[in-house]
Design a protein around this motif. Structure first.
Motif, mmCIF file in Angstrom:
data_model
loop_
_atom_site.group_PDB
_atom_site.id
_atom_site.type_symbol
_atom_site.label_atom_id
_atom_site.label_comp_id
_atom_site.label_asym_id
_atom_site.label_seq_id
_atom_site.Cartn_x
_atom_site.Cartn_y
_atom_site.Cartn_z
ATOM 1 N N LEU A 19 52.657 94.150 21.605
ATOM 2 C CA LEU A 19 53.590 94.006 22.725
ATOM 3 C C LEU A 19 54.995 94.380 22.288
ATOM 4 O O LEU A 19 55.716 95.086 22.995
ATOM 5 C CB LEU A 19 53.556 92.561 23.222
ATOM 6 C CG LEU A 19 54.443 92.247 24.435
ATOM 7 C CD1 LEU A 19 53.992 93.103 25.620
ATOM 8 C CD2 LEU A 19 54.385 90.788 24.795
ATOM 9 N N GLY A 21 55.746 96.435 19.962
ATOM 10 C CA GLY A 21 55.792 97.899 19.877
ATOM 11 C C GLY A 21 55.988 98.517 21.239
ATOM 12 O O GLY A 21 56.843 99.392 21.434
ATOM 13 N N VAL A 22 55.219 98.038 22.220
ATOM 14 C CA VAL A 22 55.315 98.622 23.566
ATOM 15 C C VAL A 22 56.732 98.466 24.111
ATOM 16 O O VAL A 22 57.295 99.365 24.721
ATOM 17 C CB VAL A 22 54.296 97.948 24.509
ATOM 18 C CG1 VAL A 22 54.582 98.309 25.948
ATOM 19 C CG2 VAL A 22 52.898 98.349 24.126
ATOM 20 N N LEU A 23 57.332 97.280 23.857
ATOM 21 C CA LEU A 23 58.638 97.014 24.445
ATOM 22 C C LEU A 23 59.757 97.736 23.723
ATOM 23 O O LEU A 23 60.780 98.045 24.318
ATOM 24 C CB LEU A 23 58.922 95.510 24.434
ATOM 25 C CG LEU A 23 58.068 94.684 25.396
ATOM 26 C CD1 LEU A 23 58.491 93.222 25.343
ATOM 27 C CD2 LEU A 23 58.191 95.202 26.812
ATOM 28 N N THR A 24 59.605 98.003 22.444
ATOM 29 C CA THR A 24 60.753 98.509 21.688
ATOM 30 C C THR A 24 60.659 99.972 21.311
ATOM 31 O O THR A 24 61.695 100.604 21.117
ATOM 32 C CB THR A 24 60.937 97.698 20.391
ATOM 33 O OG1 THR A 24 59.704 97.708 19.690
ATOM 34 C CG2 THR A 24 61.364 96.281 20.699
ATOM 35 N N ARG A 25 59.476 100.526 21.192
ATOM 36 C CA ARG A 25 59.388 101.924 20.761
ATOM 37 C C ARG A 25 60.012 102.849 21.783
ATOM 38 O O ARG A 25 59.853 102.654 22.987
ATOM 39 C CB ARG A 25 57.921 102.340 20.542
ATOM 40 C CG ARG A 25 57.172 101.585 19.477
ATOM 41 C CD ARG A 25 57.765 101.797 18.119
ATOM 42 N NE ARG A 25 57.650 103.176 17.682
ATOM 43 C CZ ARG A 25 57.928 103.602 16.440
ATOM 44 N NH1 ARG A 25 58.337 102.716 15.538
ATOM 45 N NH2 ARG A 25 57.808 104.860 16.100
ATOM 46 N N ARG A 26 60.729 103.861 21.296
ATOM 47 C CA ARG A 26 61.287 104.840 22.220
ATOM 48 C C ARG A 26 60.265 105.910 22.559
ATOM 49 O O ARG A 26 60.221 106.412 23.659
ATOM 50 C CB ARG A 26 62.502 105.512 21.577
ATOM 51 C CG ARG A 26 63.700 104.605 21.470
ATOM 52 C CD ARG A 26 64.362 104.535 22.845
ATOM 53 N NE ARG A 26 65.364 103.488 22.884
ATOM 54 C CZ ARG A 26 66.620 103.688 22.499
ATOM 55 N NH1 ARG A 26 66.984 104.841 22.015
ATOM 56 N NH2 ARG A 26 67.486 102.714 22.576
ATOM 57 N N ILE A 31 54.401 103.859 21.995
ATOM 58 C CA ILE A 31 54.017 102.881 23.016
ATOM 59 C C ILE A 31 52.504 102.839 23.173
ATOM 60 O O ILE A 31 51.889 101.775 23.262
ATOM 61 C CB ILE A 31 54.695 103.236 24.352
ATOM 62 C CG1 ILE A 31 56.210 103.024 24.230
ATOM 63 C CG2 ILE A 31 54.148 102.373 25.480
ATOM 64 C CD1 ILE A 31 57.000 103.561 25.375
ATOM 65 N N ALA A 92 60.966 107.409 26.021
ATOM 66 C CA ALA A 92 60.692 106.567 27.190
ATOM 67 C C ALA A 92 61.968 106.256 27.962
ATOM 68 O O ALA A 92 61.972 106.122 29.176
ATOM 69 C CB ALA A 92 60.018 105.270 26.773
ATOM 70 N N ASP A 93 63.121 106.182 27.254
ATOM 71 C CA ASP A 93 64.381 105.844 27.920
ATOM 72 C C ASP A 93 64.801 106.878 28.946
ATOM 73 O O ASP A 93 65.466 106.562 29.920
ATOM 74 C CB ASP A 93 65.494 105.738 26.871
ATOM 75 C CG ASP A 93 65.411 104.431 26.126
ATOM 76 O OD1 ASP A 93 64.486 103.675 26.449
ATOM 77 O OD2 ASP A 93 66.249 104.195 25.247
#
Lengths: 100, 607
Positions: A19, A21-26, A31, A92-93
């Motif tokens: 989780l 990783g999913v929330l923080t990886r760009r 993700i 992702a951003d």
């Protein structure tokens, strides 16, 4: 003998890492990896319960989950590649077309 | 009962059928003359039925429930047949018939579609008026009361392209509505106090002295207000002179013979109720007499032939009301009937003159008697009847009214009415001398009207004479014992008015301008209609418009202001909430995860 709770704690740790990783990886691929971790945490849970309750249903379920996960990764990576072709990025951003 | 009921019902149903046919079948209406003939055929049958009903002296009542309720119907519709209504039926159908025939010639220059529209309205009017006359209760009377008001509006505004006519129509509608508001409030108050709209039940209660409701005087005064508006009593009389913008036959039918007398008819019909409130009756008598005098003075300075007749109508309505107020409603009703005949005659004759000369101004006519002797003769007959010269109808009814007012010991109204009698003769003969004798000013070649117009004129003139002779022979019906000095007095007054008009306008012995100069204040006021129109206009501009502006301000700045603040807040809130929607999938997942976490915490703490 290692008890059930140890497995559950391990699964919870793996899930939380996924989780995180999913929330923080760009990167979209990162993700996807995080999602894999979360799914595998679920698998650990299923196997552990099957083992300790003596019920084979959990094992069969796990087999299903693994195969579906493979398919999911294949689709997910395909989507990432498609996005890359269009937007020239998989950050992702920057994929925020739905911003209000 | 059944046959005479059917016959009575036939009277209002025929014009209604004609109205429906003309209103629904467009092509028929647009034939114009065809529509007119249909309408005339319907009214002829109606007239014949009314004549039979009247001569047979049918009496009876038949009602049907209208608004159903637990304790029986709240209101009824039906027909109430009695001598009062029967006489009115004959008058209404007769004058309508003659006016419709007359209109066929008078309005022959109209486009067929307009003529069809005219006859559609005419049929609706006749139906409404008959429904009003036959009404067995206040509610039905009010419904038809409004319907005749509507028809009056439509027919005054028949030439709606003319701004003056459109304005006059609206003015007539609004001012009569002013009275009608009082009327309906009175009806409803009376209903809430007694629980019935029916005349028969109300009269019964009145006889048993069971009508001692608190505020009965107020209720009856409110109901009387309806009559003030409809019958053009002071101070709501201002609409009637303006109503002359309509076609002359309309003025003859609606604004002389029938609709404007509805107020008098209503007061006469409900006389047992008014009899319970003598103070209101006294008020009615005073207002009636004052109206009569006021209108007569205005007629003396008016130059428009139709307006002279309009003022004279107001004046005569004042007579009728005064009689009703003095408790001599039989005399008032008799005057209503005779006045209906000779005033319709005068209006139609005036219409023939206007048709021939092309102007309403009596000072641009002159010498018409030579050019159109037949119209001149019938006009003089009508004038003599209106002035109250013995063998004619007007004399007897006017004398009965004066006698009734005298009997009631109302000195003030009696003197006013006597003075009015003098003025009536004066202003009517003024018109006769200026327009029909004297020097000819008229351009063009005035000619006698076509026979379609002359026929009704002669018939009405003959009836005026015949009814007068009938009254002279039959004598003591409405007036039991008038003082012996009354007939000579009223004849003397009429004669004096005649001589005055003759001296001033025929011989030229006294210059009218010098008389006017001698009576400057009165002349000034009468020419300006005593400032009442200006007063109403001022009231409208100052009060109603001011009030509207205030309401408008409140609406714009207060009501709208609240809404504007609310919308601004909503927009602002939406704008700030928008930032939450970042469009990044990770933020949403974060929200979901955080929410799940909160759920876990909540489950742990509060389970």
């Amino acid at each position: 003998m290692i008890g059930l709770s140890s497995y559950l704690v391990l699964a919870a740790l793996v899930f939380s890492i996924g989780l995180f990783g999913v929330l923080t990886r760009r990167n979209a691929v990162g993700i996807l990896l995080g999602i894999e971790l979360m799914l595998n945490a679920v698998n650990i849970n299923l196997v552990a319960f099957a083992r300790f309750h003596g019920d084979l249903t959990g094992l069969i379920f796990t087999l299903f989950t693994i195969s579906i996960t493979v398919a999911e990764v294949a689709v997910g990576l395909a989507i990432v590649i498609a996005i890359f072709r269009v937007r020239r990025t998989v950050e992702a951003d920057r994929l925020d077309l739905l911003r209000g | 009962m059944s046959s005479n009921l059917g016959l009575t019902l036939l009277v209002p149903v025929m014009p209604f059928a004609a109205f429906l046919l003309l209103a629904i079948v467009g092509p028929l209406r647009r034939t114009g003359r065809g529509a007119g003939l249909l309408s005339i055929a319907a009214i002829t049958i109606s007239f014949a039925a009314a004549l039979i009903v009247w001569t047979q002296g049918f009496v009876g009542e038949r009602t049907w429930g209208w608004i159903p309720a637990d304790g029986g119907p709240i209101a009824t519709v039906g027909v109430l047949v009695d001598p009062l209504g029967n006489a009115m039926l004959v008058l209404v159908t007769l004058v309508s018939l003659l006016v419709q025939i007359y209109s066929l010639a008078y309005l022959s220059d109209e486009r067929p579609a307009a003529l069809g529209r005219y006859y559609t309205y005419q049929s609706l009017f006749v139906f409404s008026m008959l429904g009003l006359v036959l009404a067995p209760g206040f509610l039905q009377m009010f419904v038809f009361w409004e319907l005749v008001g509507l028809c009056s509006y439509l027919l005054i505004g028949f030439w709606y392209q003319r701004p003056a006519a459109a304005r006059a129509a609206v003015k007539a509608f609004w001012i009569t509505k002013l009275g009608d508001v009082g009327f309906i409030i009175g009806i409803v108050l009376l209903w809430s106090a007694t629980g019935t709209f029916e005349f028969a039940e109300l009269f019964e209660k009145a006889q048993e002295n069971a009508l001692a409701i608190p505020g009965l005087a107020t209720i009856m005064f409110l109901i009387y207000l309806g009559a003030v508006g409809k019958s053009a009593q002071f101070p709501l009389h201002v609409w009637l002179p303006d109503a002359m913008e309509g076609p002359t036959p309309v003025s003859a039918l609606i604004h002389a013979a029938t609709m404007v007398t509805a107020g008098v008819f209503m007061v006469t019909r409900t006389e047992p109720l008014f009899a319970l409130v003598p103070e209101v009756l006294t008020l009615i008598a005073w207002v009636g007499a004052f109206t009569a005098l006021l209108a007569a003075t205005m007629a003396c300075v008016e130059g428009d032939i139709k307006r002279v007749l309009a003022y004279s109508t107001i004046s005569q309505l004042g007579y009728m009301m005064a009689a009703a107020g003095a408790g001599a409603s039989a005399a008032g009703f008799l005057h209503l009937l005779t006045h209906g005949l000779f005033k319709a005659l005068l209006f139609l004759a005036a219409g023939a003159v206007i048709h021939a000369v092309g102007t309403n101004d009596i000072f641009r006519m002159g010498g018409l008697f030579r050019a159109m002797p037949q119209t001149g003769i019938v006009f003089v007959v009508g004038t003599l009847a209106l002035a109250g010269v013995p063998p004619l109808a007007g004399f007897y009814s006017k004398e009965a009214v004066l006698g009734g007012v005298w009997e009631a010991h109302l000195m003030g109204p009696f003197l006013m009415l006597a003075l009015t009698a003098l003025l009536t003769a004066f202003y009517m003969f003024r018109v006769v001398f200026v327009a029909f004798f004297g020097r000819a000013h008229a351009g063009g070649h005035p000619h006698e009207a076509p026979w379609l117009m002359r026929g009704p004129l002669w018939l009405l003139a003959a009836l005026t004479v015949l009814v007068g002779i009938r009254l002279a022979l039959g004598g003591a019906e409405g007036h039991e014992e008038t003082p012996a000095w009354l007939p000579p007095l009223s004849v003397g007054l009429a004669l004096f008015g005649f001589v005055l008009a003759w001296v001033m306008y025929q011989r030229g012995a006294i210059d009218p301008a010098r008389v006017a100069a001698a009576l400057t204040p009165l002349d000034y006021l009468a020419r300006r209609r005593y400032g009442l129109d200006a007063f109403y206009a001022g009231l409208y501009r100052g009060f109603i418009l001011g009030f509207s502006r205030l309401i408008g301000w409140i609406d714009r700045y207060f009501v709208d202001g609240i809404l504007n603040v609310l919308t601004a807040l909503t927009l602002r809130a939406g704008d700030s909430l928008r930032r939450i929607q970042s469009g990044r999938a990770q933020d949403y997942v974060y929200g979901v995860a955080f929410g799940v976490l909160l759920l876990f915490v909540w489950a742990q703490l509060w389970r």
